[in-house]
Scaffold this motif. Structure first.
Motif, short mmCIF file in Angstrom:
data_model
loop_
_atom_site.label_atom_id
_atom_site.label_comp_id
_atom_site.label_asym_id
_atom_site.label_seq_id
_atom_site.Cartn_x
_atom_site.Cartn_y
_atom_site.Cartn_z
N HIS A 36 0.81 -1.22 0.00
CA HIS A 36 0.00 0.00 0.00
C HIS A 36 0.84 1.28 0.00
O HIS A 36 0.57 2.21 -0.74
CB HIS A 36 -0.93 -0.04 1.22
CG HIS A 36 -1.64 1.24 1.49
ND1 HIS A 36 -2.69 1.66 0.72
CD2 HIS A 36 -1.45 2.19 2.44
CE1 HIS A 36 -3.12 2.82 1.18
NE2 HIS A 36 -2.39 3.17 2.22
N GLU A 77 1.88 -2.70 4.53
CA GLU A 77 0.45 -2.92 4.32
C GLU A 77 -0.29 -1.76 4.97
O GLU A 77 0.19 -1.15 5.94
CB GLU A 77 0.00 -4.25 4.93
CG GLU A 77 0.47 -5.45 4.14
CD GLU A 77 -0.04 -6.77 4.69
OE1 GLU A 77 -0.51 -6.84 5.85
OE2 GLU A 77 0.05 -7.76 3.92
N ALA A 78 -1.48 -1.44 4.46
CA ALA A 78 -2.24 -0.28 4.94
C ALA A 78 -2.50 -0.34 6.45
O ALA A 78 -2.31 0.66 7.16
CB ALA A 78 -3.56 -0.17 4.18
N ALA A 79 -2.92 -1.49 6.96
CA ALA A 79 -3.23 -1.59 8.39
C ALA A 79 -2.00 -1.38 9.25
O ALA A 79 -2.08 -0.77 10.33
CB ALA A 79 -3.87 -2.95 8.69
N LEU A 80 -0.83 -1.83 8.79
CA LEU A 80 0.40 -1.65 9.58
C LEU A 80 0.83 -0.20 9.60
O LEU A 80 1.19 0.31 10.67
CB LEU A 80 1.52 -2.55 9.05
CG LEU A 80 2.86 -2.40 9.77
CD1 LEU A 80 2.71 -2.67 11.27
CD2 LEU A 80 3.91 -3.30 9.16
N ASP A 107 -1.03 2.36 9.27
CA ASP A 107 -2.02 3.06 10.10
C ASP A 107 -1.72 2.85 11.59
O ASP A 107 -1.78 3.79 12.38
CB ASP A 107 -3.44 2.59 9.78
CG ASP A 107 -3.97 3.17 8.48
OD1 ASP A 107 -3.39 4.16 7.97
OD2 ASP A 107 -4.97 2.63 7.96
N ALA A 108 -1.40 1.62 11.98
CA ALA A 108 -1.07 1.34 13.39
C ALA A 108 0.22 2.05 13.78
O ALA A 108 0.32 2.61 14.89
CB ALA A 108 -0.94 -0.17 13.60
N THR A 112 -0.56 5.77 14.20
CA THR A 112 -1.30 6.01 15.44
C THR A 112 -0.35 6.02 16.64
O THR A 112 -0.42 6.91 17.50
CB THR A 112 -2.41 4.96 15.62
OG1 THR A 112 -3.32 5.06 14.51
CG2 THR A 112 -3.16 5.14 16.93
N ALA A 133 -0.66 -6.34 13.26
CA ALA A 133 -1.32 -5.26 12.52
C ALA A 133 -1.17 -5.38 11.01
O ALA A 133 -1.87 -4.70 10.27
CB ALA A 133 -0.78 -3.91 12.98
N GLY A 134 -0.25 -6.20 10.52
CA GLY A 134 0.00 -6.32 9.09
C GLY A 134 1.46 -6.58 8.82
O GLY A 134 2.27 -6.68 9.74
#
Length: 173
Positions: free
Chosen positions: A47, A67-70, A72-73, A76, A150-151
């Motif tokens: 991503h 990856e997008a979820a990683l 993002d985590a 954050t 998270a990814g």
């Protein structure tokens, strides 16, 4: 890849520093890892990918592909104490990826600096599209895949750098 650079040692240093950074700074643990040195035929960029060029005796690219979820985590956790305007979130996520690669690669190079020639780094470039890079024309790839809850994150060493532009597309001869 780079004359006088031990690719295995460099990828190992990147892996160690990445795991430490994710654990200590982001609170994200690595659950599994795999490495490919000699037989990588295709790189699948995820991503969001942060890329730096490293120049020493030769040039190579380093890519951290999230990856997008990683990402993002990671974003954050990295910006937990900051008030980020929602309209600036995408730019801040890209800056986070750039900061992460800067810190990790700089520390990994410090780990191996005494074992080889000085290596200069470019500022990070962020790619926001998933794509694949096939190996041809004398290119060499080495990769590590790190999994988290998270990814996944891929770390790629791509060389020689003269074959590619900053978007990891082959340059025309």
């Amino acid at each position: 890849m780079i004359e006088h650079l031990d690719v295995n040692a460099f990828l190992d240093a990147l892996n160690r520093r990445t795991e430490a950074f994710f654990r200590e700074e982001l609170g994200i643990g690595i659950t599994s890892r795999s490495f490919q040195i000699d037989d990588v035929q295709k790189l699948d960029l995820k991503h969001l990918t942060a890329i730096m060029s490293a120049t020493g005796a030769l040039k190579l690219y380093l890519a951290y592909s999230f990856e997008a979820a990683l990402i993002d985590a990671a974003f954050t956790a990295y910006t937990a104490d900051l008030d980020i305007d929602p309209g600036e979130r995408d730019d801040a996520i890209q800056e986070t990826a750039g900061d992460i690669i800067n810190i990790i690669v700089g520390n990994a190079l410090a780990d191996i600096a005494a074992k080889g020639p000085a290596i200069a780094l470019s500022p990070p470039i962020i790619l926001t599209e998933a794509k694949s890079v096939m190996r041809h024309r004398g290119a060499k790839f080495a990769s590590a895949e790190l999994a988290t809850a998270a990814g996944n994150l891929s770390i790629h060493l791509i060389g020689p750098g003269e074959l590619f532009n900053d978007s990891l597309e082959y340059v025309k001869e």
